[in-house]
Design a protein around this motif. Sequence first.
Motif, PDB file in Angstrom:
ATOM      1  N   MET A  65       0.854  -1.184   0.000  1.00 57.94           N
ATOM      2  CA  MET A  65       0.000   0.000   0.000  1.00 57.94           C
ATOM      3  C   MET A  65       0.892   1.237   0.000  1.00 57.94           C
ATOM      4  SD  MET A  65      -3.393   0.123   2.285  1.00 57.94           S
ATOM      5  CE  MET A  65      -4.833   1.040   1.744  1.00 57.94           C
ATOM      6  N   VAL A  66       0.836   2.002  -1.060  1.00 54.47           N
ATOM      7  CA  VAL A  66       1.724   3.157  -1.192  1.00 54.47           C
ATOM      8  C   VAL A  66       0.952   4.465  -1.049  1.00 54.47           C
ATOM      9  CG1 VAL A  66       3.261   1.885  -2.724  1.00 54.47           C
ATOM     10  CG2 VAL A  66       1.473   3.319  -3.693  1.00 54.47           C
ATOM     11  N   PRO A  67       1.630   5.482  -0.543  1.00 52.64           N
ATOM     12  CA  PRO A  67       0.977   6.782  -0.386  1.00 52.64           C
ATOM     13  C   PRO A  67       0.734   7.446  -1.735  1.00 52.64           C
ATOM     14  CG  PRO A  67       3.291   6.905   0.240  1.00 52.64           C
ATOM     15  CD  PRO A  67       2.997   5.473  -0.017  1.00 52.64           C
ATOM     16  N   LEU A  96       0.940  -6.844  -5.254  1.00 45.85           N
ATOM     17  CA  LEU A  96      -0.220  -6.079  -5.710  1.00 45.85           C
ATOM     18  C   LEU A  96      -0.069  -4.662  -5.192  1.00 45.85           C
ATOM     19  CD1 LEU A  96      -2.897  -7.193  -7.109  1.00 45.85           C
ATOM     20  CD2 LEU A  96      -3.971  -6.647  -4.930  1.00 45.85           C
ATOM     21  N   LEU A  97      -0.278  -3.709  -6.085  1.00 44.96           N
ATOM     22  CA  LEU A  97      -0.091  -2.312  -5.706  1.00 44.96           C
ATOM     23  C   LEU A  97      -1.435  -1.690  -5.316  1.00 44.96           C
ATOM     24  CD1 LEU A  97       2.338  -0.403  -5.696  1.00 44.96           C
ATOM     25  CD2 LEU A  97       1.608   0.395  -7.940  1.00 44.96           C
TER      26      LEU A  97
ATOM     27  N   ALA B  81       2.625   4.772 -12.340  1.00 42.26           N
ATOM     28  CA  ALA B  81       2.202   3.564 -11.624  1.00 42.26           C
ATOM     29  C   ALA B  81       0.993   3.866 -10.745  1.00 42.26           C
ATOM     30  CB  ALA B  81       3.348   3.031 -10.767  1.00 42.26           C
ATOM     31  N   ILE B  82       1.041   4.998 -10.095  1.00 43.42           N
ATOM     32  CA  ILE B  82      -0.070   5.335  -9.210  1.00 43.42           C
ATOM     33  C   ILE B  82      -1.330   5.673  -9.988  1.00 43.42           C
ATOM     34  CG2 ILE B  82      -0.854   7.103  -7.580  1.00 43.42           C
ATOM     35  CD1 ILE B  82       1.807   6.908  -6.202  1.00 43.42           C
ATOM     36  N   SER B  83      -1.181   6.381 -11.082  1.00 38.01           N
ATOM     37  CA  SER B  83      -2.394   6.712 -11.827  1.00 38.01           C
ATOM     38  C   SER B  83      -2.969   5.465 -12.492  1.00 38.01           C
ATOM     39  CB  SER B  83      -2.143   7.837 -12.838  1.00 38.01           C
ATOM     40  OG  SER B  83      -1.419   7.364 -13.934  1.00 38.01           O
ATOM     41  N   SER B 293       1.242  14.965 -19.360  1.00 41.59           N
ATOM     42  CA  SER B 293       0.745  14.515 -18.068  1.00 41.59           C
ATOM     43  C   SER B 293       0.967  13.020 -17.877  1.00 41.59           C
ATOM     44  CB  SER B 293      -0.743  14.830 -17.961  1.00 41.59           C
ATOM     45  OG  SER B 293      -1.334  14.017 -16.997  1.00 41.59           O
ATOM     46  N   ALA B 294       1.752  12.700 -16.855  1.00 44.00           N
ATOM     47  CA  ALA B 294       2.005  11.285 -16.570  1.00 44.00           C
ATOM     48  C   ALA B 294       0.716  10.607 -16.111  1.00 44.00           C
ATOM     49  CB  ALA B 294       3.085  11.158 -15.503  1.00 44.00           C
ATOM     50  N   GLN B 295      -0.069  11.339 -15.376  1.00 47.30           N
ATOM     51  CA  GLN B 295      -1.351  10.798 -14.916  1.00 47.30           C
ATOM     52  C   GLN B 295      -2.230  10.367 -16.074  1.00 47.30           C
ATOM     53  OE1 GLN B 295      -3.806  12.871 -12.239  1.00 47.30           O
ATOM     54  NE2 GLN B 295      -2.200  13.195 -10.730  1.00 47.30           N
ATOM     55  N   GLU B 296      -2.298  11.259 -17.040  1.00 49.85           N
ATOM     56  CA  GLU B 296      -3.105  10.989 -18.226  1.00 49.85           C
ATOM     57  C   GLU B 296      -2.622   9.721 -18.931  1.00 49.85           C
ATOM     58  OE1 GLU B 296      -5.467  13.213 -19.398  1.00 49.85           O
ATOM     59  OE2 GLU B 296      -5.646  12.798 -21.542  1.00 49.85           O
ATOM     60  N   LEU B 297      -1.299   9.606 -18.979  1.00 56.24           N
ATOM     61  CA  LEU B 297      -0.685   8.456 -19.635  1.00 56.24           C
ATOM     62  C   LEU B 297      -1.180   7.161 -18.986  1.00 56.24           C
ATOM     63  CD1 LEU B 297       1.419   8.542 -21.898  1.00 56.24           C
ATOM     64  CD2 LEU B 297       3.173   8.160 -20.194  1.00 56.24           C
ATOM     65  N   GLY B 298      -1.137   7.133 -17.681  1.00 56.27           N
ATOM     66  CA  GLY B 298      -1.590   5.955 -16.957  1.00 56.27           C
ATOM     67  C   GLY B 298      -3.068   5.704 -17.177  1.00 56.27           C
TER      68      GLY B 298
END
Lengths: 342, 342
Positions: A65-67, A96-97, B81-83, B293-298
């Motif tokens: 679990m990442v911030p 799993l992320l 990764a987060i997006s 935008s990296a977010q958009e990419l994801g």
Amino acid sequence: MVTIADVARHAGVSSSTVSYVLSGKRAISEETRRRVRSSVRELGYHPNAGARALAARRSHIIALMVPLRTDVYVPVMMEIAISVTTAARQHGYDVLLITNDEGPDGVRRIAASGLADGLILMDVELDDERIPVLRAQGTQATLIGLADDARGLSCVDHDFVAAGALCADHLADLGHREIAFIGYGSGVYHRHAGYAERTLAGFRDRAGQRGLRFLHRTCEGTYESTAGTLARVLADRPGTTGFVVQNEGAIGPLLTLLRTGGRTVPEDVSVIALCQDQLAEQFAPRLTAVTGSAQELGRVAVEQIVGRLAAASEGGRPDDDRALLTPTLTVRESTGPAPLLP
Amino acid sequence: MVTIADVARHAGVSSSTVSYVLSGKRAISEETRRRVRSSVRELGYHPNAGARALAARRSHIIALMVPLRTDVYVPVMMEIAISVTTAARQHGYDVLLITNDEGPDGVRRIAASGLADGLILMDVELDDERIPVLRAQGTQATLIGLADDARGLSCVDHDFVAAGALCADHLADLGHREIAFIGYGSGVYHRHAGYAERTLAGFRDRAGQRGLRFLHRTCEGTYESTAGTLARVLADRPGTTGFVVQNEGAIGPLLTLLRTGGRTVPEDVSVIALCQDQLAEQFAPRLTAVTGSAQELGRVAVEQIVGRLAAASEGGRPDDDRALLTPTLTVRESTGPAPLLP
DNA sequence: TTGAAGTGTCGAAGCGCTTAAACAGATGCC
DNA sequence: GGCATCTGTTTAAGCGCTTCGACACTTCAA
């Protein structure tokens, strides 16, 4: 799709035999093992993850679990995530992320659905809502960071107290007597299980022991705030010859400001940073820095959770490890002997 | 552990009815639906992931394969990764993190075990070994980056050509005539599906159209190499008034070098960076920058893979999307009108 | 009034694997 | 020689879910 039955047929054995060859949970003759293995290879068999998880009641997945928030130095998080993934693979687990914004419900979802066998939590707050959920569900977990109450959990973190002490020792050894500690914005000192606070405390204690005079000043890490902070420091303590920089964002500005202010590093002032080596290498002069290994952090977290999982599956009660990783000081070009008194 | 049978019993229906309420795949009366839903809530039911994957032959997991190597600007990777993770959750998927070093075998493992329904690949090389595996396994996938041959795959990337063109246009609009393009080390231009190359090409073409004279110089991104690069630029073209910086590592050094060399930004020279806004804001002066935008990419990558998965599960043949995201230019303090000729 | 079509629910098969228990055959012991 | 023991393998019963087909009941058209 190749199933275990296909492999069994191909090798002329029953499917349970194949299963036992693969898991090693029962004695199988050398000859049979060889045949099964070669059938597996020949057919390109990979056990179906869902079926395996269902039957064995273990998914062989660890959730990380990442911030979401990015005021933490991001590359470190990525490095941890990657080292968790590599370490997990070495133990036969996948990762799993999950993002922090799923909160306690996310933990419940993952635990109750059996999607993951255990969790690694990053960026744990001092009094984190997810921890009671973990306990209620009886889910194995490891924290990266230190929590208020970690009963039933393992945790691992850098030894920030030791990091602070290393900075103090290094500057004291070089003969510096007046030090400025450039910190984070004031809000940071009360979050993240207080890692910022612990570093400061470690520095403060050791500085006291070594007879250093020092100033702690908060700093937002922008150019402007660093300029303001530096100005105040030099006004209050014109004799300052050593800087400890905790806020990575302030490093660049500080170096520029010192240079334009006519102070040479390391002849006039020494600068020591609390940051990753990679970052420390990027500046001119290259910075003496104290750092903990993010890779190690991920690796230890995985080892802890895998250990807990193993203990639990053997019916034992896993012990609550609490690992503190020793930081290292790398001397580079930004620190030197204190200048002789004018 | 709460199972579907527990819910069924509690609601006074059969377990298949519960399943249909949850999946919405058959008409269920309002009244029954209500009862089932409230039983689910009351018991805290979460379907077992393994059982679900086994029966439905879909794991509702997307694998994200990230590069181990860190010469790419790391925070961007984390942001992607987060997006990806957040976007995937919105479509009912979870994200499995795989590292690049597992290579083609990793792809095979994930696909054959049914661990993930589809893959998102980052950092794809021009002639990537994993792509044939994907095709052979009939696995749905999306690439972040552009591959040589993307038949049977979707891909998404920033429009680097447009980014390069934006830089040229902005400087031309301000009246600059002699520009230096500070690039990456020479090796980079032939990797990563040539994103560095595409940016340069976009800049070069537009610069030509706008009648700019320009110099392209490679740069490793360290302080020393930036100093060398800058010295050569100024020796070759003393009249240079505009800098386009592609290598993030060179930004800090370049600004420092210009300042110590007596050139003021933006009065004497303008600097435009190809980097994330967050980074651009950290310098003094804040940098005019072109960024995608990296977010958009994801997000787009997830939409593509989810779309493919949906099409495939309905028996269709998914179409191979190829999305190029338009970058944006944000004008800050580091660019201004070209100085009048002396 | 009857048959067809539509609606809501259930029963049961089966997804691919693990594992307890049964079993067959070899080996050792008294 | 008979019995226990050990080794290696198979049989079969699930794991918790999805989904197909069946079924009961209602509605509607002819």
